[in-house]
Design a protein around this motif. Structure first.
Motif, mmCIF file in Angstrom:
data_model
loop_
_atom_site.group_PDB
_atom_site.id
_atom_site.type_symbol
_atom_site.label_atom_id
_atom_site.label_comp_id
_atom_site.label_asym_id
_atom_site.label_seq_id
_atom_site.Cartn_x
_atom_site.Cartn_y
_atom_site.Cartn_z
ATOM 1 N N ASP A 151 64.442 35.609 -14.246
ATOM 2 C CA ASP A 151 63.056 35.175 -14.403
ATOM 3 C C ASP A 151 62.170 35.839 -13.335
ATOM 4 O OD1 ASP A 151 63.715 33.458 -16.509
ATOM 5 O OD2 ASP A 151 63.993 31.732 -15.171
ATOM 6 N N ALA A 152 60.924 36.069 -13.708
ATOM 7 C CA ALA A 152 59.921 36.594 -12.762
ATOM 8 C C ALA A 152 58.592 36.011 -13.222
ATOM 9 C CB ALA A 152 59.901 38.124 -12.793
ATOM 10 N N SER A 153 58.175 34.939 -12.574
ATOM 11 C CA SER A 153 57.063 34.132 -13.107
ATOM 12 C C SER A 153 55.703 34.665 -12.691
ATOM 13 C CB SER A 153 57.202 32.697 -12.597
ATOM 14 O OG SER A 153 56.894 32.664 -11.214
ATOM 15 N N LYS A 154 54.683 34.140 -13.315
ATOM 16 C CA LYS A 154 53.313 34.526 -12.951
ATOM 17 C C LYS A 154 53.007 34.146 -11.506
ATOM 18 C CE LYS A 154 51.201 30.359 -15.007
ATOM 19 N NZ LYS A 154 52.308 29.671 -15.703
ATOM 20 N N ALA A 155 53.495 32.986 -11.056
ATOM 21 C CA ALA A 155 53.213 32.581 -9.666
ATOM 22 C C ALA A 155 53.841 33.576 -8.691
ATOM 23 C CB ALA A 155 53.753 31.174 -9.422
ATOM 24 N N GLN A 156 55.044 34.044 -9.020
ATOM 25 C CA GLN A 156 55.703 35.039 -8.158
ATOM 26 C C GLN A 156 54.956 36.372 -8.196
ATOM 27 O OE1 GLN A 156 59.436 34.237 -10.113
ATOM 28 N NE2 GLN A 156 60.243 33.137 -8.334
ATOM 29 N N LEU A 157 54.443 36.737 -9.371
ATOM 30 C CA LEU A 157 53.645 37.969 -9.468
ATOM 31 C C LEU A 157 52.364 37.851 -8.645
ATOM 32 C CD1 LEU A 157 52.990 40.755 -10.740
ATOM 33 C CD2 LEU A 157 51.902 39.512 -12.617
ATOM 34 N N PHE A 158 51.687 36.726 -8.743
ATOM 35 C CA PHE A 158 50.418 36.564 -8.012
ATOM 36 C C PHE A 158 50.670 36.526 -6.496
ATOM 37 C CE2 PHE A 158 48.695 34.115 -11.965
ATOM 38 C CZ PHE A 158 48.598 35.314 -12.662
ATOM 39 N N ALA A 159 51.794 35.947 -6.098
ATOM 40 C CA ALA A 159 52.128 35.935 -4.661
ATOM 41 C C ALA A 159 52.361 37.362 -4.166
ATOM 42 C CB ALA A 159 53.365 35.069 -4.423
ATOM 43 N N LEU A 160 53.025 38.172 -4.980
ATOM 44 C CA LEU A 160 53.245 39.574 -4.590
ATOM 45 C C LEU A 160 51.909 40.323 -4.512
ATOM 46 C CD1 LEU A 160 55.469 41.832 -4.122
ATOM 47 C CD2 LEU A 160 54.990 42.483 -6.494
ATOM 48 N N ARG A 161 51.055 40.096 -5.505
ATOM 49 C CA ARG A 161 49.710 40.723 -5.510
ATOM 50 C C ARG A 161 49.010 40.452 -4.179
ATOM 51 N NH1 ARG A 161 46.083 37.117 -8.971
ATOM 52 N NH2 ARG A 161 46.224 35.956 -7.026
ATOM 53 N N ASP A 162 48.993 39.196 -3.770
ATOM 54 C CA ASP A 162 48.277 38.823 -2.541
ATOM 55 C C ASP A 162 48.968 39.389 -1.309
ATOM 56 O OD1 ASP A 162 46.574 37.486 -4.213
ATOM 57 O OD2 ASP A 162 47.408 35.496 -3.808
ATOM 58 N N HIS A 163 50.286 39.384 -1.308
ATOM 59 C CA HIS A 163 51.033 39.890 -0.154
ATOM 60 C C HIS A 163 50.787 41.393 0.046
ATOM 61 C CE1 HIS A 163 54.357 40.478 2.665
ATOM 62 N NE2 HIS A 163 54.710 41.503 1.914
ATOM 63 N N LEU A 164 50.766 42.138 -1.061
ATOM 64 C CA LEU A 164 50.618 43.594 -0.953
ATOM 65 C C LEU A 164 49.170 44.000 -0.709
ATOM 66 C CD1 LEU A 164 52.962 44.792 -3.869
ATOM 67 C CD2 LEU A 164 53.506 44.657 -1.423
ATOM 68 N N GLY A 165 48.214 43.134 -1.097
ATOM 69 C CA GLY A 165 46.802 43.440 -0.885
ATOM 70 C C GLY A 165 46.081 43.925 -2.127
ATOM 71 N N PHE A 166 46.679 43.699 -3.303
ATOM 72 C CA PHE A 166 45.975 44.024 -4.545
ATOM 73 C C PHE A 166 44.990 42.901 -4.885
ATOM 74 C CE2 PHE A 166 49.756 46.697 -5.124
ATOM 75 C CZ PHE A 166 49.172 47.873 -5.559
ATOM 76 N N ALA A 167 43.917 43.289 -5.613
ATOM 77 C CA ALA A 167 42.934 42.299 -6.061
ATOM 78 C C ALA A 167 43.232 41.839 -7.483
ATOM 79 C CB ALA A 167 41.531 42.895 -5.997
ATOM 80 N N ARG A 168 43.852 42.722 -8.268
ATOM 81 C CA ARG A 168 44.027 42.434 -9.701
ATOM 82 C C ARG A 168 45.334 43.017 -10.216
ATOM 83 N NH1 ARG A 168 38.586 43.622 -8.928
ATOM 84 N NH2 ARG A 168 37.182 41.973 -9.629
ATOM 85 N N ASN A 169 45.749 42.494 -11.393
ATOM 86 C CA ASN A 169 46.961 42.976 -12.070
ATOM 87 C C ASN A 169 46.657 43.342 -13.522
ATOM 88 O OD1 ASN A 169 48.432 40.328 -10.388
ATOM 89 N ND2 ASN A 169 49.266 42.382 -10.142
ATOM 90 N N VAL A 170 47.381 44.337 -14.019
ATOM 91 C CA VAL A 170 47.461 44.542 -15.466
ATOM 92 C C VAL A 170 48.903 44.214 -15.859
ATOM 93 C CG1 VAL A 170 47.241 46.136 -17.400
ATOM 94 C CG2 VAL A 170 45.664 46.296 -15.437
ATOM 95 N N VAL A 171 49.052 43.152 -16.658
ATOM 96 C CA VAL A 171 50.386 42.663 -17.024
ATOM 97 C C VAL A 171 50.757 43.281 -18.374
ATOM 98 C CG1 VAL A 171 51.839 40.645 -17.338
ATOM 99 C CG2 VAL A 171 49.839 40.499 -15.837
ATOM 100 N N VAL A 172 51.772 44.106 -18.347
ATOM 101 C CA VAL A 172 52.201 44.844 -19.536
ATOM 102 C C VAL A 172 53.357 44.085 -20.190
ATOM 103 C CG1 VAL A 172 53.183 47.036 -20.351
ATOM 104 C CG2 VAL A 172 51.480 47.022 -18.496
ATOM 105 N N GLN A 173 53.236 43.872 -21.494
ATOM 106 C CA GLN A 173 54.284 43.165 -22.224
ATOM 107 C C GLN A 173 55.624 43.870 -22.016
ATOM 108 O OE1 GLN A 173 54.359 40.403 -23.700
ATOM 109 N NE2 GLN A 173 55.835 40.434 -25.366
#
Ligand SMILES: O=C(O)c1cc(C(=O)O)oc(=O)c1
Length: 313
Positions: free
Chosen positions: A63-85
């Motif tokens: 599993d790799a959840s949205k909360a884990q993705l958003f935490a990575l976004r913030d940790h790395l310093g990205f502002a936004r994500n494009v989530v590809v199916q």
């Protein structure tokens, strides 16, 4: 840190044998991303208990959840994500859509759809933030879909102002050329069309890819996934600041020749890696090697993805 295979797959699922889990505790990048940077290629997996993996999938991930993705976004310093199916969800876009809806406008999506999708369903995807469809030609990931079905979908999504993302292996480009060049939308190539970086950069295979981009101004490329393409490494682990040397000339060539048509993404949670799982912080440190100036970095990470995914901002 952790390369252990200890992350769960929830629901009635068992991870594919040998599955490598995404990396826990990535480094803080040394490279400071420009303000408003977009991670333009990442995925969510499930969680399987909430969003079951598709029966037709070719692999079962952790599993790799949205909360884990958003935490990575913030940790790395990205502002936004494009989530590809991801292909493990087939054409069931619920996990991706759920991530987009929960992001507070900070995520857009790329969906996989079948010919049977209704106009209302397309409108619902649009309202959730979807701006493209993905056509996958990598045989280990998906079953074959007839080209007339794909072309029909492309015609329909063109009317919504969406684009088509294509994923294929470099050796298959000649056979797919006529189909790709007939697509009526912006066309975004995943991972540079997977060049074999052990072949010369001026050899016929990569030159064909450059010709594809030169002759067709609607074609863009993601200069992502050095960890997938590299043969010689070194791996983005243990603080390595000069990772994946063999990929650098290929990606840098594309960035420098087509600065207004390139995107970058982490590819987190990195499906199907066999050799190692990269530290995502060190992957970000790869960016200035392929986009060496502040202007190229801003185009790659901010201007281009914003133009494609958030044109209204
Ligand atoms: O090379 C891969 O295995 C891969 C798979 C998927 C997917 O399963 O959607 O997406 C990617 O971007 C890359």
């Amino acid at each position: 840190m952790s390369q252990a295979n200890d992350k769960p797959t929830s629901g009635d699922f068992t991870k594919t044998a040998g599955w490598l889990d995404w990396y826990t505790g990535p480094a803080k990048p040394r490279f400071q991303l420009p303000a408003g940077a977009v991670d333009a290629h990442c995925h969510v997996f499930g969680p399987g208990a909430e969003f079951p993996y598709a029966p037709e999938r070719k692999y079962t991930p952790c599993d790799a959840s949205k909360a884990q993705l958003f935490a990575l976004r913030d940790h790395l310093g990205f502002a936004r994500n494009v989530v590809v199916q991801a292909t493990c969800h087939g054409a069931d876009n619920r996990a991706m859509v759920d991530a987009c809806l929960a992001s507070g406008g900070k995520a857009r999506g790329v969906a996989t759809v079948r010919r049977s999708i209704t106009d209302d369903e397309l409108q619902q995807l649009h309202a959730a933030g979807v701006r493209g469809v993905r056509f996958n030609f990598v045989k280990r990931l998906v079953d074959f879909t007839p080209k007339d079905e794909l072309m029909e979908i492309a015609g329909r999504i063109a009317q919504l102002g969406w684009h088509v993302v294509i994923y294929f292996e470099a050796v298959d480009l000649p056979e797919l050329w006529d189909f790709f060049t007939a697509l009526p939308t912006t066309v975004v190539v995943d991972h540079m069309g997977r060049p074999d970086v052990s072949k010369p950069i001026d050899g016929p295979e990569f030159q064909l890819f450059l010709k594809f981009m030169r002759q067709h101004p609607n074609v863009w490329s993601k200069v992502s996934c050095p960890e997938r393409l590299s043969v010689t490494g070194p791996k983005a682990l243990n603080g390595e600041q000069a990772a994946y040397r063999d990929v650098v000339p290929f990606a840098r060539k594309v960035v420098e020749e087509f600065p207004d048509r390139v995107l970058w993404g982490t590819d987190w949670p990195h499906p199907n890696l066999k050799d190692h799982m990269p530290d995502d912080g060190l992957l970000v440190d790869f960016i200035p090697h392929i986009a060496p100036t502040a202007e190229l970095q801003r185009k790659l990470l901010v201007d281009n993805p914003m133009r494609l995914y958030w044109p209204e901002l």
